[in-house]
Design a protein around this motif. Structure first.
Motif, PDB file in Angstrom:
ATOM      1  N   ALA A  27       0.831  -1.211   0.000  1.00 41.23           N
ATOM      2  CA  ALA A  27       0.000   0.000   0.000  1.00 41.23           C
ATOM      3  C   ALA A  27       0.863   1.258   0.000  1.00 41.23           C
ATOM      4  CB  ALA A  27      -0.947  -0.009   1.196  1.00 41.23           C
ATOM      5  N   ASN A  30       2.226   1.907  -3.458  1.00 38.87           N
ATOM      6  CA  ASN A  30       1.197   2.510  -4.313  1.00 38.87           C
ATOM      7  C   ASN A  30       0.992   3.977  -3.969  1.00 38.87           C
ATOM      8  OD1 ASN A  30      -0.623   0.584  -6.191  1.00 38.87           O
ATOM      9  ND2 ASN A  30       0.370  -0.586  -4.570  1.00 38.87           N
ATOM     10  N   SER A  55      -4.993   5.776  -4.517  1.00 40.88           N
ATOM     11  CA  SER A  55      -4.273   4.614  -5.023  1.00 40.88           C
ATOM     12  C   SER A  55      -4.038   3.599  -3.909  1.00 40.88           C
ATOM     13  CB  SER A  55      -2.936   5.055  -5.625  1.00 40.88           C
ATOM     14  OG  SER A  55      -2.222   3.950  -6.102  1.00 40.88           O
ATOM     15  N   SER A  56      -3.620   4.071  -2.759  1.00 43.42           N
ATOM     16  CA  SER A  56      -3.385   3.197  -1.617  1.00 43.42           C
ATOM     17  C   SER A  56      -4.674   2.513  -1.163  1.00 43.42           C
ATOM     18  CB  SER A  56      -2.779   4.014  -0.473  1.00 43.42           C
ATOM     19  OG  SER A  56      -2.501   3.212   0.633  1.00 43.42           O
ATOM     20  N   CYS A  58      -7.391   1.877  -2.948  1.00 47.96           N
ATOM     21  CA  CYS A  58      -7.783   0.867  -3.940  1.00 47.96           C
ATOM     22  C   CYS A  58      -6.954  -0.396  -3.773  1.00 47.96           C
ATOM     23  CB  CYS A  58      -7.620   1.413  -5.361  1.00 47.96           C
ATOM     24  SG  CYS A  58      -8.826   2.670  -5.821  1.00 47.96           S
ATOM     25  N   TYR A  59      -5.657  -0.226  -3.512  1.00 47.87           N
ATOM     26  CA  TYR A  59      -4.792  -1.392  -3.326  1.00 47.87           C
ATOM     27  C   TYR A  59      -5.202  -2.192  -2.086  1.00 47.87           C
ATOM     28  CZ  TYR A  59      -0.806  -4.401  -2.763  1.00 47.87           C
ATOM     29  OH  TYR A  59      -0.016  -5.509  -2.622  1.00 47.87           O
ATOM     30  N   GLU A  64      -4.444  -5.367  -5.506  1.00 49.34           N
ATOM     31  CA  GLU A  64      -3.807  -5.112  -6.798  1.00 49.34           C
ATOM     32  C   GLU A  64      -3.682  -3.614  -7.019  1.00 49.34           C
ATOM     33  OE1 GLU A  64      -6.002  -7.011  -9.905  1.00 49.34           O
ATOM     34  OE2 GLU A  64      -5.771  -9.005  -9.038  1.00 49.34           O
ATOM     35  N   SER A  65      -2.623  -3.210  -7.699  1.00 51.60           N
ATOM     36  CA  SER A  65      -2.465  -1.798  -8.035  1.00 51.60           C
ATOM     37  C   SER A  65      -3.620  -1.368  -8.938  1.00 51.60           C
ATOM     38  CB  SER A  65      -1.133  -1.553  -8.750  1.00 51.60           C
ATOM     39  OG  SER A  65      -0.060  -1.874  -7.888  1.00 51.60           O
ATOM     40  N   PRO A  66      -4.221  -0.206  -8.651  1.00 56.60           N
ATOM     41  CA  PRO A  66      -5.400   0.207  -9.416  1.00 56.60           C
ATOM     42  C   PRO A  66      -5.056   0.696 -10.825  1.00 56.60           C
ATOM     43  CG  PRO A  66      -4.788   1.909  -7.875  1.00 56.60           C
ATOM     44  CD  PRO A  66      -3.886   0.742  -7.596  1.00 56.60           C
TER      45      PRO A  66
END
Length: 83
Positions: A27, A30, A55-56, A58-59, A64-66
């Protein structure tokens, strides 16, 4: 870290609470990557922070990376919920 034209140098934002996280490991990576991307795109520090938190988040939700679409949807939901 102040971005181009950013004179205040201080921002804060509370990320969304994730009740059932899928993963924490990664996280921070990201978060850092999204913040850097925001700065490279010329966003101010506040907007870069929103991008990084999104981004963090979503991860943490998916493990998974967004994608850009997932980030767009997440940020749109944040905006809608604040209205």
């Amino acid at each position: 870290m102040a971005g181009p034209g950013d004179t205040s140098g201080s921002y804060s934002a509370t990320p969304v609470f994730i009740a059932n996280p899928t993963s924490y490991t990664g996280a921070g990576d990201n978060f850092n990557a999204a913040y850097c991307i925001g700065q490279l795109l010329g966003l101010d520090a506040g907007a870069s922070l929103i991008l990084a938190n999104s981004s963090s988040n979503c991860y943490i939700k998916t493990g998974e990376s967004p994608s850009t679409t997932q980030l767009n949807n997440h940020i749109s939901q944040l905006i809608s919920s604040s209205l």
